[in-house]
Design an enzyme around this catalytic site. Structure first.
Site, PDB file in Angstrom:
ATOM      1  N   GLY A   1       0.790  -1.047   0.347  1.00 22.61           N
ATOM      2  CA  GLY A   1       0.582  -0.074   0.068  1.00 22.61           C
ATOM      3  C   GLY A   1       0.616   1.075  -0.391  1.00 22.61           C
ATOM      4  O   GLY A   1       2.088   0.928   0.404  1.00 22.61           O
TER       5      GLY A   1
ATOM      6  N   GLN B   1       3.043   9.763   1.975  1.00 18.83           N
ATOM      7  CA  GLN B   1       4.577   9.436   1.832  1.00 18.83           C
ATOM      8  C   GLN B   1       5.656   9.393   0.606  1.00 18.83           C
ATOM      9  O   GLN B   1       6.241   9.386   0.759  1.00 18.83           O
ATOM     10  CB  GLN B   1       4.313   7.944   1.325  1.00 18.83           C
TER      11      GLN B   1
ATOM     12  N   CYS C   1       6.280  -0.397   7.284  1.00 17.61           N
ATOM     13  CA  CYS C   1       5.571   0.445   6.457  1.00 17.61           C
ATOM     14  C   CYS C   1       6.799   1.355   5.482  1.00 17.61           C
ATOM     15  O   CYS C   1       7.788   0.894   6.224  1.00 17.61           O
ATOM     16  CB  CYS C   1       5.108   2.044   7.208  1.00 17.61           C
ATOM     17  N   LEU C   2       6.861   1.739   4.117  1.00 14.24           N
ATOM     18  CA  LEU C   2       7.653   1.694   3.519  1.00 14.24           C
ATOM     19  C   LEU C   2       8.913   3.484   3.957  1.00 14.24           C
ATOM     20  O   LEU C   2       9.164   3.365   3.875  1.00 14.24           O
ATOM     21  CB  LEU C   2       7.267   2.351   1.911  1.00 14.24           C
TER      22      LEU C   2
ATOM     23  N   HIS D   1      -4.055   1.690   6.949  1.00 13.81           N
ATOM     24  CA  HIS D   1      -3.073   2.341   7.395  1.00 13.81           C
ATOM     25  C   HIS D   1      -3.028   3.580   6.399  1.00 13.81           C
ATOM     26  O   HIS D   1      -2.171   4.717   6.935  1.00 13.81           O
ATOM     27  CB  HIS D   1      -2.369   1.438   7.475  1.00 13.81           C
ATOM     28  N   GLU D   2      -3.267   2.675   5.530  1.00 18.54           N
ATOM     29  CA  GLU D   2      -3.407   4.204   4.459  1.00 18.54           C
ATOM     30  C   GLU D   2      -3.861   5.285   4.064  1.00 18.54           C
ATOM     31  O   GLU D   2      -3.205   6.691   4.790  1.00 18.54           O
ATOM     32  CB  GLU D   2      -3.420   3.271   2.944  1.00 18.54           C
TER      33      GLU D   2
ATOM     34  N   HIS E   1      -2.280   7.748   7.242  1.00 20.53           N
ATOM     35  CA  HIS E   1      -1.114   7.896   6.339  1.00 20.53           C
ATOM     36  C   HIS E   1      -2.261   9.964   5.503  1.00 20.53           C
ATOM     37  O   HIS E   1      -1.144  10.433   6.062  1.00 20.53           O
ATOM     38  CB  HIS E   1      -0.500   7.142   5.657  1.00 20.53           C
TER      39      HIS E   1
HETATM   40 CO    CO Z   1       3.261   3.060   6.003  1.00 24.17          CO
END
Ligand code: CO
Length: 170
Positions: free
Chosen positions: A46, A51, A93-94, A135-136, A139
């Site tokens: 995701g 991000q 998470c990236l 989660h997204e 963000h």
């Molecule tokens: Co993330």
């Protein structure tokens, strides 16, 4: 296609709140395609616009369903309209490399928004997809995985980041 730079904690841009998308046009669709490219390039499941330093309320996800079929989605202006149950899956998470914690989320959600084409979208999600979507959406509200961690874990993570930057490693 462009692969965007993914901002990482504690970069302040990750705290920005996304703005509602008003126009779904070619530029936005190109942005979404680049989001797919960036997510896949980083082997993520995701990615939210936040991000990559953009303020559009958009996220993409690529999560296999119960039958292991891939489900690639883009959601514009997502809103949760139903949520029930509790689930706690370990998340990464990236934007927060080398950090994994379980986070309590709703086990089943229904979201509304628009798809890449600008059509109304209603999506029911459970399990991993429900977790990824929440989660997204975090963000898009300026919240990262680290904000869900205990103070101790957060401080330990910040210390490990400082150590890494001192030794010059990534
Ligand atoms: Co993330």
């Amino acid at each position: 296609m462009t692969v965007y730079r993914i901002y990482t904690y504690p970069e302040k841009i990750l705290k920005h709140k996304a703005k509602e998308v008003r126009t779904i046009n070619g530029a936005l669709q190109e942005f979404i395609d680049n989001m797919y490219e960036t997510m896949h390039g980083a082997s993520g499941v995701g990615l939210a616009a936040t991000q990559v330093g953009q303020e559009n309320a958009v996220f993409v996800a690529d999560v296999p369903d119960e039958n292991d079929r891939r489900r690639i989605i883009a959601v514009i202006n997502p809103v949760i309209v139903e949520s029930e149950g509790v689930s706690s899956i370990e998340e990464g998470c990236l934007s927060v490399p080398n950090f994994r914690i379980p986070v309590k989320r709703a086990a089943r959600i229904v979201i509304k928004g628009y798809d890449r084409e600008g059509k109304d979208l209603v999506l029911e999600a459970t399990d991993l997809l429900a977790t990824v979507i929440q989660h997204e959406m975090d963000h898009l509200n300026g919240v990262t995985l680290v904000d869900h961690a205990s103070l101790l874990k957060r401080e330990a993570y910040l210390r490990s980041l400082k150590k890494q930057s001192k030794s010059g490693k990534e």
